[in-house]
Design a protein around this motif. Structure first.
Motif, PDB file in Angstrom:
ATOM      1  N   ALA A   1      46.285  22.140  36.968  1.00 28.69           N
ATOM      2  CA  ALA A   1      46.328  23.487  37.532  1.00 28.69           C
ATOM      3  C   ALA A   1      47.516  24.205  36.942  1.00 28.69           C
TER       4      ALA A   1
ATOM      5  N   GLN B   1      49.097  28.274  37.101  1.00 28.95           N
ATOM      6  CA  GLN B   1      49.049  29.684  37.493  1.00 28.95           C
ATOM      7  C   GLN B   1      47.698  30.049  38.095  1.00 28.95           C
ATOM      8  N   GLU B   2      47.289  29.309  39.107  1.00 27.14           N
ATOM      9  CA  GLU B   2      46.074  29.545  39.883  1.00 27.14           C
ATOM     10  C   GLU B   2      44.789  29.240  39.113  1.00 27.14           C
TER      11      GLU B   2
ATOM     12  N   ASP C   1      42.441  26.275  37.680  1.00 30.59           N
ATOM     13  CA  ASP C   1      42.155  24.842  37.761  1.00 30.59           C
ATOM     14  C   ASP C   1      41.282  24.442  36.576  1.00 30.59           C
TER      15      ASP C   1
ATOM     16  N   ARG D   1      39.366  30.160  37.967  1.00 30.51           N
ATOM     17  CA  ARG D   1      40.297  30.797  38.902  1.00 30.51           C
ATOM     18  C   ARG D   1      39.502  31.190  40.136  1.00 30.51           C
ATOM     19  N   ASP D   2      39.783  30.526  41.259  1.00 29.60           N
ATOM     20  CA  ASP D   2      39.032  30.741  42.502  1.00 29.60           C
ATOM     21  C   ASP D   2      37.531  30.620  42.283  1.00 29.60           C
TER      22      ASP D   2
ATOM     23  N   LYS E   1      36.856  31.986  48.158  1.00 17.66           N
ATOM     24  CA  LYS E   1      36.765  31.158  46.957  1.00 17.66           C
ATOM     25  C   LYS E   1      35.299  30.967  46.594  1.00 17.66           C
TER      26      LYS E   1
END
Length: 210
Positions: A86, A88-89, A91, A104-105, A189
């Motif tokens: 991961a 900076q947000e 994955d 990202r989300d 999410k």
């Protein structure tokens, strides 16, 4: 040389063989092996519903890391990818054959190893638009062509709600038009989606398993 992806594959083999669903080993291991086309892997993709049924709570508890199920319809391929990092947000999930998808989300930021990969995609404004339709924005996709040259394309994208937690995104440029569908949870999410990657790859269907 130590290979993390080989470690992930070996660890998964161990967990499945020690679990209570030993009859599902071939199905799970084939799914973990990667999302290459059947012509490259030598076997057809497993049945998605059978695969999901094989991922019992006991197996998922033994894996004990985030897992996504990814399908590439154009390649008749399916795989399990496990979270490996991961930043900076964002994955990143990896298959055993080295294919990665960064989210990202739940929205695809980049792919690697598929060929004609998505190098980078706008996600901040699209994520906001998915959660608050209707609206129209511009977003950019950076792709690699067949000679590994970077191609950047701007799309005009509109967002409409199709259910309380499902949004359709329609994007177009002079050369390309595609539709994506996102389903999100109460926290905002994305948990299930059908997202376009490139003209050569088409769409990737992603489901968050755990």
């Amino acid at each position: 040389m130590f290979s993390f992806r080989n470690y992930v594959f070996g660890a998964f083999c161990f967990l499945v063989s020690c679990g209570s669903t030993q009859t599902d080993q071939p199905l799970l291991l084939r799914a973990l092996a990667g999302i290459s086309p059947p012509g490259e892997s030598g076997v057809a993709a497993p049945n998605v519903e059978q695969l999901k049924a094989a991922l019992t709570p006991a197996i998922l508890a033994q894996i004990n890391i985030p897992v996504i199920l990814a399908q590439v319809p154009e390649r008749d391929a399916v795989a399990l990818l496990t979270k490996v990092g991961a930043n900076q947000e964002v994955d990143t999930y990896l298959s055993a054959d080295g294919i990665s998808i960064s989210l990202r989300d739940g929205m695809i930021v980049a792919t690697r190893g598929l060929g004609f990969d998505l190098v980078r995609a706008d996600t901040a404004r699209p994520l906001a638009a998915v959660m608050a339709p209707p609206q129209t924005i511009s977003r950019a996709y950076d792709h690699l062509d067949g000679e590994n040259h970077l191609i950047s394309v701007a799309y005009e994208c509109s967002y409409v709600k199709i259910s309380s937690r499902q949004t359709k995104e329609t994007c177009s440029s002079p050369q390309q038009r595609f539709e994506n569908v996102y389903q999100h949870n109460q926290a905002g999410k994305i948990i299930n989606s059908r997202q376009w990657v490139s003209p050569q790859i088409g769409w990737v269907i992603i489901e968050l398993i755990q």
